[in-house]
Design an enzyme around this catalytic site. Structure first.
Site, PDB file in Angstrom:
ATOM      1  CB  ALA A 163      -0.931   0.001   1.216  1.00 38.72           C
TER       2      ALA A 163
ATOM      3  CB  CYS B  28      -4.550  -6.830   4.102  1.00 40.11           C
ATOM      4  SG  CYS B  28      -4.220  -5.217   4.851  1.00 40.11           S
TER       5      CYS B  28
ATOM      6  CG  ASN C 200       5.015 -12.247   0.778  1.00 34.43           C
ATOM      7  OD1 ASN C 200       4.064 -11.785   1.397  1.00 34.43           O
ATOM      8  ND2 ASN C 200       6.001 -11.481   0.352  1.00 34.43           N
ATOM      9  N   GLY C 201       7.357 -13.041   2.685  1.00 30.99           N
ATOM     10  CA  GLY C 201       7.626 -12.683   4.069  1.00 30.99           C
ATOM     11  C   GLY C 201       9.106 -12.747   4.396  1.00 30.99           C
TER      12      GLY C 201
END
Length: 338
Positions: A20, A102, A206-207
């Protein structure tokens, strides 16, 4: 290495995560120029997209060139998710990604337009109605991004993955944390293996993946087919291409140094002003310019001048000094410090 999603070949399997306020069109274009198998838009609220709330549709605006771009949609109601999916597909999106990961309170809270994002992991039956609505609304591939679960007592990503695959989702991205972890602690890449074992479609890890070393460990621990990089790309739009070269033998990017770095950042700055307009563009640009200056160790006083100036021509001039001030303009945060 290539990941096949329907008729698409996603190569290299190093993707830009949706962030974002960061993965807007100017930044996605820049990352794509260096090389990425896929870039993903900022999260777009489906109802606000359809109702043309100011500033929302810009998040879904596609870039130029041959980049494969996915638009990520979030929402709680199947009607709005389907309508938004039709809109972005008509605008030329290559894929649609559904956000069920999210962790932000304004997204997951039950008030207003919330109870979406990772909150949907608490109600898989409802989550599936959204997936089915999007898959049924468009002809382009639909993917899903989620987390391991809501908390340590609800680690249901494998079940969600199986049900999503049965509903027509063609790729999964798993952030190796629960929602209640937010971004604290370390991502559990090994737990992603449970999702990989549960489905036959590609799974992306991811991460905490910020460079080739972390990507290599994440791939080994998770068994995933590729990686998605988020915060690691801030101020380093070349890092995905660099990782792809070192992990998968893709063409190595030329990391900009000295005047080349100045020229790249000036181009990114100009693109942001053009995309947003001067007033908003100046504000949006500050964080990106800050990350670039972090990379070369710009003097704090000069850094402050760059970030507080409201004169775009002055900023252009100051960037030359700010990015050449240390280490001959060579980014400190390339692979060795990513």
């Amino acid at each position: 290495m290539t990941i096949e999603v329907a008729h698409l070949s996603l190569t290299p399997p190093v993707f830009l995560a949706p962030l974002a306020g960061i993965t807007d069109r100017p930044f996605r274009d820049l990352v794509s120029q260096f090389g990425a198998g896929l870039v993903v838009s900022e999260m777009v609220a489906s109802q606000e997209m359809v109702q043309a709330k100011p500033g929302v549709r810009e998040r879904a605006e596609l870039g130029f060139g041959d980049a494969i771009t996915s638009v990520q949609l979030a929402g709680r109601e199947a009607h709005w998710m389907a309508e938004a999916a039709r809109q972005v597909a008509a605008n030329g999106a290559t894929l649609i990604d559904i956000n069920m990961g999210c962790p932000a309170k304004k997204v997951t809270s039950a008030s207003g337009a919330g109870a979406s994002g990772s909150a949907l992991m608490k109600d898989l039956d409802h989550a599936l109605t959204l997936i089915e609505a999007v898959v049924g609304a468009v002809d382009i591939p639909v993917t899903l991004k989620t987390r391991l679960g809501w908390d340590d007592n609800l680690l249901n990503a494998p079940e969600l993955a199986q049900r999503a695959e049965a509903a027509g989702v063609q790729m999964l991205t798993i952030h190796g944390r629960t929602r209640c972890q937010f971004y604290k602690g370390a991502a559990d890449w090994a737990a992603i293996q449970n999702v990989k074992d549960a489905v036959s479609i590609p799974v992306i890890a991811n991460g905490d993946i910020v460079d080739s070393d972390t990507a290599r460990v994440a791939l080994a621990a998770s068994g995933a087919d590729g990686v998605m990089v988020g915060r690691g790309a801030q101020g380093k739009p070349w890092i995905l291409a660099q990782m792809a070269a070192e992990l998968f033998g893709a063409a190595a990017p030329e990391i900009p140094r000295g005047q080349a770095l100045v020229d790249m950042v000036r181009g990114h700055y100009a693109a942001m002003l053009s995309f947003y307009g001067n007033e908003l563009g100046l504000r949006v640009a500050r964080k990106h310019l800050g990350w670039y200056m972090d990379g070369v160790g710009t003097d704090p006083v000069l850094r402050r001048r760059v970030q507080t100036s409201r004169d775009k021509e002055e900023v252009m001039v100051l960037l030359g000094e700010a990015l050449m001030a240390s280490n001959d303009g060579a980014p400190k945060n390339s692979e060795e410090a990513a």
